[in-house]
Design a protein around this motif. Structure first.
Motif, PDB file in Angstrom:
ATOM      1  N   PRO A  76      15.477  18.255 -30.235  1.00 50.42           N
ATOM      2  CA  PRO A  76      15.859  19.592 -30.683  1.00 50.42           C
ATOM      3  C   PRO A  76      17.374  19.800 -30.577  1.00 50.42           C
ATOM      4  N   PRO A  77      17.998  20.454 -31.556  1.00 48.78           N
ATOM      5  CA  PRO A  77      19.461  20.615 -31.552  1.00 48.78           C
ATOM      6  C   PRO A  77      20.024  21.196 -30.257  1.00 48.78           C
ATOM      7  N   LEU A  82      15.860  13.676 -24.283  1.00 49.34           N
ATOM      8  CA  LEU A  82      15.301  13.977 -22.967  1.00 49.34           C
ATOM      9  C   LEU A  82      15.929  15.267 -22.454  1.00 49.34           C
ATOM     10  N   ARG A  83      15.166  16.034 -21.708  1.00 49.55           N
ATOM     11  CA  ARG A  83      15.685  17.271 -21.107  1.00 49.55           C
ATOM     12  C   ARG A  83      15.080  17.389 -19.715  1.00 49.55           C
ATOM     13  N   ALA A 103      24.897  20.078 -22.068  1.00 52.41           N
ATOM     14  CA  ALA A 103      24.069  21.260 -22.350  1.00 52.41           C
ATOM     15  C   ALA A 103      23.432  21.841 -21.094  1.00 52.41           C
ATOM     16  N   LEU A 104      24.218  21.926 -20.015  1.00 55.49           N
ATOM     17  CA  LEU A 104      23.734  22.510 -18.765  1.00 55.49           C
ATOM     18  C   LEU A 104      23.748  24.028 -18.884  1.00 55.49           C
ATOM     19  N   GLY A 105      22.652  24.651 -18.535  1.00 53.87           N
ATOM     20  CA  GLY A 105      22.571  26.109 -18.557  1.00 53.87           C
ATOM     21  C   GLY A 105      21.478  26.587 -17.632  1.00 53.87           C
ATOM     22  N   LEU A 132      16.414  29.966  -8.888  1.00 58.63           N
ATOM     23  CA  LEU A 132      17.310  29.242  -9.782  1.00 58.63           C
ATOM     24  C   LEU A 132      16.490  28.568 -10.866  1.00 58.63           C
ATOM     25  N   ARG A 133      16.913  28.754 -12.100  1.00 57.26           N
ATOM     26  CA  ARG A 133      16.321  28.043 -13.237  1.00 57.26           C
ATOM     27  C   ARG A 133      17.465  27.364 -13.967  1.00 57.26           C
ATOM     28  N   GLY A 134      17.348  26.081 -14.183  1.00 58.33           N
ATOM     29  CA  GLY A 134      18.414  25.359 -14.863  1.00 58.33           C
ATOM     30  C   GLY A 134      17.840  24.234 -15.698  1.00 58.33           C
ATOM     31  N   SER A 135      18.592  23.831 -16.705  1.00 63.37           N
ATOM     32  CA  SER A 135      18.181  22.683 -17.508  1.00 63.37           C
ATOM     33  C   SER A 135      19.423  21.978 -18.048  1.00 63.37           C
ATOM     34  N   TRP A 136      19.275  20.688 -18.290  1.00 60.83           N
ATOM     35  CA  TRP A 136      20.376  19.880 -18.798  1.00 60.83           C
ATOM     36  C   TRP A 136      19.814  18.655 -19.502  1.00 60.83           C
TER      37      TRP A 136
END
Length: 192
Positions: free
Chosen positions: A70-71, A77-78, A118-120, A145-149
């Motif tokens: 996904p863009p 991978l995420r 793309a860390l947020g 805390l919620r995070g993804s990269w």
């Protein structure tokens, strides 16, 4: 998927890397049921720990794989982390606590040498008061805390180490090999 051959190699290797790291003794780590609708292939770990001051921390690390990339991911991978930690009343009322929580994640990713983009995420601090039959403890304070990269390489061992470091920071665990002196131990040493 019932056949291992149907699972993409990049996903199998990523799962193997996440499973390969042994957590420090204070951290309980288990495979848990992953969310199903976020990506074609998913894997998840659940973790719990308790710091020397009694701070309880629970967390999840979710691996997502979508061959179409996904863009917004900027890759195939995420990694997604969700963490809940008890905080004391002073921290709950401090405006800087959200930045502190975010620094646990960014510091762990940096110190473990992860390569990512793309860390947020978000950090929320909340307080609740109990009444009636549920009145003990009367007040609770929590950081979420919620995070993804997106990892830039497919070898995720450094990302697994960062997850463990995040848990350690949130719980206030000392570095591996360092012991925390209890107040009774410190008092005994003063009396010698």
């Amino acid at each position: 998927m019932t056949e291992m051959s149907a699972i993409p190699l990049v996903f199998r290797d990523a799962v193997a890397a996440l499973k390969s790291l042994t957590p420090r003794r204070e951290i309980e780590l288990d495979e848990i049921r992953p969310p199903k609708r976020l990506a074609p292939w998913t894997y998840a770990l659940g973790a719990e720990t308790c710091g020397p001051s009694g701070t309880e921390v629970t967390a999840r690390l979710v691996l997502l794989h979508d061959p179409d990339g996904p863009p917004s991911w900027q890759g195939v991978l995420r990694l997604v982390v969700y963490l809940r930690a008890e905080v004391n009343q002073d921290l709950a009322g401090d405006q800087g606590t959200t930045e502190l929580g975010w620094s646990w994640l960014t510091g762990a990713l940096r110190s473990c040498g992860t390569s990512h983009t793309a860390l947020g995420g978000t950090v929320t601090v909340s307080s609740s008061t109990k009444f009636g039959e549920l009145a003990l403890p009367e007040q609770e304070h929590e950081l979420e805390l919620r995070g993804s990269w997106t990892p830039l390489d497919e070898e995720l061992s450094a990302h697994a180490r960062a997850f463990h470091e995040l848990l350690s920071a949130a719980a206030g665990l000392p570095p591996v090999g360092v012991s925390v002196l209890s107040s009774r131990s410190a008092e005994r040493r003063r009396n010698l």
